[in-house]
Scaffold this motif. Structure first.
Motif, mmCIF file in Angstrom:
data_model
loop_
_atom_site.group_PDB
_atom_site.id
_atom_site.type_symbol
_atom_site.label_atom_id
_atom_site.label_comp_id
_atom_site.label_asym_id
_atom_site.label_seq_id
_atom_site.Cartn_x
_atom_site.Cartn_y
_atom_site.Cartn_z
ATOM 1 N N MET A 1 0.838 -1.144 0.033
ATOM 2 C CA MET A 1 -0.092 0.006 0.007
ATOM 3 C C MET A 1 0.755 1.228 -0.231
ATOM 4 N N PRO A 2 0.633 2.197 -0.757
ATOM 5 C CA PRO A 2 1.153 3.473 -0.846
ATOM 6 C C PRO A 2 1.061 4.203 0.499
ATOM 7 N N ARG A 3 1.956 4.892 0.918
ATOM 8 C CA ARG A 3 2.138 6.050 2.060
ATOM 9 C C ARG A 3 2.225 7.286 1.642
ATOM 10 N N LEU A 4 1.854 8.075 2.527
ATOM 11 C CA LEU A 4 2.064 9.485 2.189
ATOM 12 C C LEU A 4 3.602 9.650 2.501
ATOM 13 N N GLU A 5 3.995 10.422 1.367
ATOM 14 C CA GLU A 5 5.575 10.678 1.512
ATOM 15 C C GLU A 5 5.671 12.044 2.304
ATOM 16 N N LEU A 6 6.309 11.863 3.439
ATOM 17 C CA LEU A 6 6.361 13.145 4.528
ATOM 18 C C LEU A 6 8.044 13.712 4.509
ATOM 19 N N ASN A 7 8.928 13.074 3.834
ATOM 20 C CA ASN A 7 10.151 13.437 3.484
ATOM 21 C C ASN A 7 10.193 14.420 2.553
ATOM 22 N N PRO A 8 11.234 15.285 2.463
ATOM 23 C CA PRO A 8 11.318 16.330 1.333
ATOM 24 C C PRO A 8 11.451 15.679 -0.096
ATOM 25 N N ASN A 9 10.696 15.975 -0.991
ATOM 26 C CA ASN A 9 10.544 15.085 -2.139
ATOM 27 C C ASN A 9 10.388 16.060 -3.486
ATOM 28 N N PHE A 10 10.803 17.348 -2.979
ATOM 29 C CA PHE A 10 10.737 18.251 -4.376
ATOM 30 C C PHE A 10 11.875 18.436 -5.035
ATOM 31 N N THR A 11 11.725 18.526 -6.538
ATOM 32 C CA THR A 11 12.821 18.586 -7.316
ATOM 33 C C THR A 11 13.524 20.032 -7.274
ATOM 34 N N ASP A 12 12.584 21.038 -6.927
ATOM 35 C CA ASP A 12 12.961 22.372 -6.819
ATOM 36 C C ASP A 12 12.025 23.135 -5.998
ATOM 37 N N PRO A 13 12.337 22.946 -4.685
ATOM 38 C CA PRO A 13 11.131 23.515 -3.625
ATOM 39 C C PRO A 13 11.056 25.044 -4.053
ATOM 40 N N ASP A 14 12.363 25.792 -4.213
ATOM 41 C CA ASP A 14 12.103 27.251 -4.346
ATOM 42 C C ASP A 14 11.360 27.638 -5.789
ATOM 43 N N ALA A 15 11.593 26.698 -6.762
ATOM 44 C CA ALA A 15 10.902 26.962 -8.087
ATOM 45 C C ALA A 15 9.432 26.926 -7.712
ATOM 46 N N PHE A 16 8.899 25.955 -7.119
ATOM 47 C CA PHE A 16 7.299 25.751 -6.800
ATOM 48 C C PHE A 16 6.875 26.673 -5.730
ATOM 49 N N TYR A 17 7.457 27.343 -4.875
ATOM 50 C CA TYR A 17 7.195 28.296 -4.121
ATOM 51 C C TYR A 17 6.947 29.527 -4.843
ATOM 52 N N ALA A 18 8.124 29.723 -5.618
ATOM 53 C CA ALA A 18 7.748 30.878 -6.573
ATOM 54 C C ALA A 18 6.672 30.759 -7.389
ATOM 55 N N ALA A 19 6.404 29.698 -8.172
ATOM 56 C CA ALA A 19 5.145 29.530 -9.190
ATOM 57 C C ALA A 19 3.823 29.740 -8.187
ATOM 58 N N LEU A 20 3.848 29.215 -7.023
ATOM 59 C CA LEU A 20 2.536 29.249 -6.203
ATOM 60 C C LEU A 20 2.271 30.629 -5.660
ATOM 61 N N THR A 21 3.331 31.361 -5.498
ATOM 62 C CA THR A 21 3.032 32.671 -4.751
ATOM 63 C C THR A 21 2.756 33.486 -6.004
ATOM 64 N N ALA A 22 3.374 33.331 -7.140
ATOM 65 C CA ALA A 22 3.034 34.257 -8.326
ATOM 66 C C ALA A 22 1.684 33.947 -8.775
ATOM 67 N N LEU A 23 1.305 32.575 -8.614
ATOM 68 C CA LEU A 23 0.017 32.298 -9.079
ATOM 69 C C LEU A 23 -1.178 33.263 -8.092
#
Length: 66
Positions: free
Chosen positions: A1-23
């Protein structure tokens, strides 16, 4: 059964944050809430596994308590 991944798993967390805040930039609170709801549903659909989604809901509900 898959489990929720709680460890950092972003390839580029800064880029994600920038895209989300820009949105959200220059959006009303109501628009941001609709965007967040759509994003949650898109990501939940991508995950697909009900047990993983319920685990994520549980963790998200505890986040305010910490």
């Amino acid at each position: 059964m898959p489990r929720l991944e709680l460890n950092p798993n972003f390839t580029d967390p800064d880029a994600f944050y920038a895209a989300l805040t820009a949105l959200h930039r220059d959006r009303s609170e109501a628009e941001s809430e609709r965007i967040n709801a759509r994003l949650i549903l898109l990501l939940a659909n991508h995950i697909g596994d009900q047990r993983v989604l319920e685990e994520a809901i549980s963790h998200a509900g505890l986040a305010g308590d910490k």
